[in-house]
Design an enzyme around this catalytic site. Structure first.
Site, PDB file in Angstrom:
ATOM      1  N   LYS A  89      36.275  33.347  49.035  1.00 57.14           N
ATOM      2  CA  LYS A  89      35.814  34.607  48.461  1.00 57.14           C
ATOM      3  C   LYS A  89      36.855  35.735  48.524  1.00 57.14           C
ATOM      4  O   LYS A  89      36.896  36.590  47.651  1.00 57.14           O
ATOM      5  CB  LYS A  89      34.531  35.078  49.158  1.00 57.14           C
ATOM      6  CG  LYS A  89      33.342  34.147  49.052  1.00 57.14           C
ATOM      7  CD  LYS A  89      32.796  34.095  47.658  1.00 57.14           C
ATOM      8  CE  LYS A  89      31.374  33.552  47.554  1.00 57.14           C
ATOM      9  NZ  LYS A  89      31.106  32.272  48.187  1.00 57.14           N
ATOM     10  N   GLU A 111      26.720  41.982  46.156  1.00 61.64           N
ATOM     11  CA  GLU A 111      25.574  41.150  46.499  1.00 61.64           C
ATOM     12  C   GLU A 111      26.096  40.025  47.372  1.00 61.64           C
ATOM     13  O   GLU A 111      27.279  39.709  47.334  1.00 61.64           O
ATOM     14  CB  GLU A 111      24.959  40.556  45.222  1.00 61.64           C
ATOM     15  CG  GLU A 111      25.624  39.255  44.718  1.00 61.64           C
ATOM     16  CD  GLU A 111      27.078  39.404  44.270  1.00 61.64           C
ATOM     17  OE1 GLU A 111      27.495  40.531  43.965  1.00 61.64           O
ATOM     18  OE2 GLU A 111      27.802  38.382  44.250  1.00 61.64           O
ATOM     19  N   SER A 376      35.810  24.672  50.166  1.00 65.29           N
ATOM     20  CA  SER A 376      35.710  26.094  49.838  1.00 65.29           C
ATOM     21  C   SER A 376      35.513  27.000  51.047  1.00 65.29           C
ATOM     22  O   SER A 376      35.853  28.180  50.994  1.00 65.29           O
ATOM     23  CB  SER A 376      34.575  26.309  48.830  1.00 65.29           C
ATOM     24  OG  SER A 376      33.366  25.750  49.313  1.00 65.29           O
TER      25      SER A 376
HETATM   26  C1  PLP Z   1      29.955  31.425  48.046  1.00 62.09           C
HETATM   27  C2  PLP Z   1      30.392  30.092  48.374  1.00 62.09           C
HETATM   28  C3  PLP Z   1      30.286  29.023  47.448  1.00 62.09           C
HETATM   29  C4  PLP Z   1      29.597  29.151  46.119  1.00 62.09           C
HETATM   30  O1  PLP Z   1      30.139  30.090  45.253  1.00 62.09           O
HETATM   31  P1  PLP Z   1      31.011  29.675  43.998  1.00 62.09           P
HETATM   32  O2  PLP Z   1      31.104  30.931  43.217  1.00 62.09           O
HETATM   33  O3  PLP Z   1      30.266  28.589  43.265  1.00 62.09           O
HETATM   34  O4  PLP Z   1      32.317  29.216  44.495  1.00 62.09           O
HETATM   35  C5  PLP Z   1      30.808  27.804  47.793  1.00 62.09           C
HETATM   36  N1  PLP Z   1      31.378  27.588  48.995  1.00 62.09           N
HETATM   37  C6  PLP Z   1      31.479  28.575  49.908  1.00 62.09           C
HETATM   38  C7  PLP Z   1      32.108  28.268  51.223  1.00 62.09           C
HETATM   39  C8  PLP Z   1      30.993  29.847  49.637  1.00 62.09           C
HETATM   40  O5  PLP Z   1      31.102  30.807  50.559  1.00 62.09           O
END
Ligand code: PLP
Length: 392
Positions: A89, A111, A376
């Site tokens: 993020k 948000e 992610s």
């Molecule tokens: C917020 C988040 C997501 C989902 O958001 P995307 O916009 O689809 O990337 C996925 N993995 C993690 C670790 C997150 O914090």
């Protein structure tokens, strides 16, 4: 050359701008600021410096040996879990806070679902000395308590949202309402590739550093292109940024959505599999809705994937076949989370565990292939849920 979206914000028939009149000028101002950024070397250099020295880029691309051995593929993990604040993020919030500064905004709103975007926004607001308010569904505040505390410690105000399903969709509605009232002083840092143009483009571009680094790193380490790239899809920002540099290559791209408690269990989830085009949060895209166009509540064990729509570019990629979309159930994701922890000593976020779970569940498709998975985020924020679900 990839030229999406077009100048009015469409990816084929998806995207666009469906918002209250009061926000038209504000979105135009944001687009101008972003266009300035795209041709201004000083601003780009400032972002590069922050990404390197503050956030910790480039993140590693790691060959997961034990995982590879077990599943018969060569599996590389892109370690966004090692980015400052623990998820991808921050790539987006660092970029957008520079745009906010350029536009002379003094206040930031956002948000958040799992709280990762709220933390990443509170972080950059602290870094730039700006006031910050984060809207969060009260259900999510309960299940992601450590992130609520982090946001408060970083100086942000966290406002509980008690409307609707009290999760991410409702938090976005509340943030948009605030923005309509305060758009002169305030920039809304939207956290995924959703919402009205130009957000889907801006957020994708800021997240594309994930794919760009991965491409360089995989060539460095293997001497060639991978066969597959897999990422989880909530709104779709980590996946969009990861896939973007590969979109015209031969690499097979798979986006994995939340399958909830199982697709036959009456749960509504996996937007691109079960949804239909409609309008939500300012754009046309696939949405989970009933026959009257009412948005249906969704369920996933991971708050970050609990969103009844998906970014418009993913809708386009689905229809054009450039990306395949699949889903992974709560149970499979939880199993994948435990497995990666024990095979590699890496505790993944439950969102990222959906990408891993899909690979594990369908390992026959990936035999002897080189697979990149975008990790992610890290799983520390999910410990309460993990303990509850696994009984550890
Ligand atoms: C917020 C988040 C997501 C989902 O958001 P995307 O916009 O689809 O990337 C996925 N993995 C993690 C670790 C997150 O914090």
């Amino acid at each position: 050359m990839y030229t999406m979206p077009d100048e009015i914000g469409y990816f084929g028939e998806y995207g666009g701008v469906f918002i209250p009149e009061t926000l038209v000028n504000t979105l135009n101002e944001l687009e101008s600021a972003y266009n300035f950024f795209c041709q201004d070397n000083n601003m780009q250099d400032e972002l590069r410096q922050l990404l390197q020295h503050y956030a910790g880029r480039p993140t590693p691309l790691y060959l997961a040996r034990r995982l590879s051995e077990k599943y018969g593929a060569t599996i590389y993990l892109k370690r966004e879990d090692l980015l400052h604040t623990g998820a991808h993020k921050l790539n987006n919030t660092l970029g957008q806070i520079l745009l906010a500064g350029y536009m002379g905004k003094k206040r930031i709103i956002a948000e958040t679902g799992a709280g990762q975007h709220g933390v990443a926004t509170a972080t950059v607001a602290a870094l730039m000395g700006m006031e910050c308010t984060v809207y969060m569904g009260s259900v999510d505040m309960e299940r992601q308590r450590p992130n609520v505390s982090r946001m408060k410690l970083l100086g942000a105000e966290v406002v509980p949202v008690n409307h609707g399903s009290r999760t991410l969709k409702d938090a976005i509605n509340q943030a948009l309402r605030d923005w309509v009232t305060n758009c002169n002083s305030t920039h809304y840092i939207l956290g995924s590739v959703v919402g009205p143009h130009p957000f889907p483009r801006i957020v994708r571009d800021f997240q594309s550093i994930i794919g760009e680094e991965s491409l360089t790193q995989v060539i460095e380490q293997t001497g060639g292109m991978p066969d597959d790239a897999i990422a989880c899809v909530g709104g779709g920002s980590n996946a969009a940024g990861f896939f973007h540099p590969f979109i015209h290559s031969k690499v097979k791209l798979t986006g994995v959505e939340a399958g909830g408690r199982g697709m036959s269990d009456g749960d509504h989830c996996a937007t691109l599999t079960t949804g239909k085009p409609g309008i939500l949060h300012g754009c046309i895209t696939y949405i989970i809705q009933d026959n009257n166009g009412q948005v249906l509540p969704v369920h996933s064990v991971s708050a970050g994937l609990d969103y009844p729509a998906v970014g418009p570019e993913h809708s386009f990629w689905k229809d054009s076949g450039q990306v395949s979309y699949a889903h992974c159930s709560d149970t499979q994701a939880m199993r994948a989370c435990v497995e990666l922890s024990r095979l590699e000593g890496i505790i993944p976020a439950l969102e990222s565990s959906h990408a891993l779970g899909y690979l594990m569940e369908h390992s026959e498709k990936f035999r002897n292939r080189t697979v990149l998975i975008n990790l992610s985020g890290r799983g520390d924020k999910d410990m309460d849920t993990i303990l509850k679900e696994t009984g550890l």
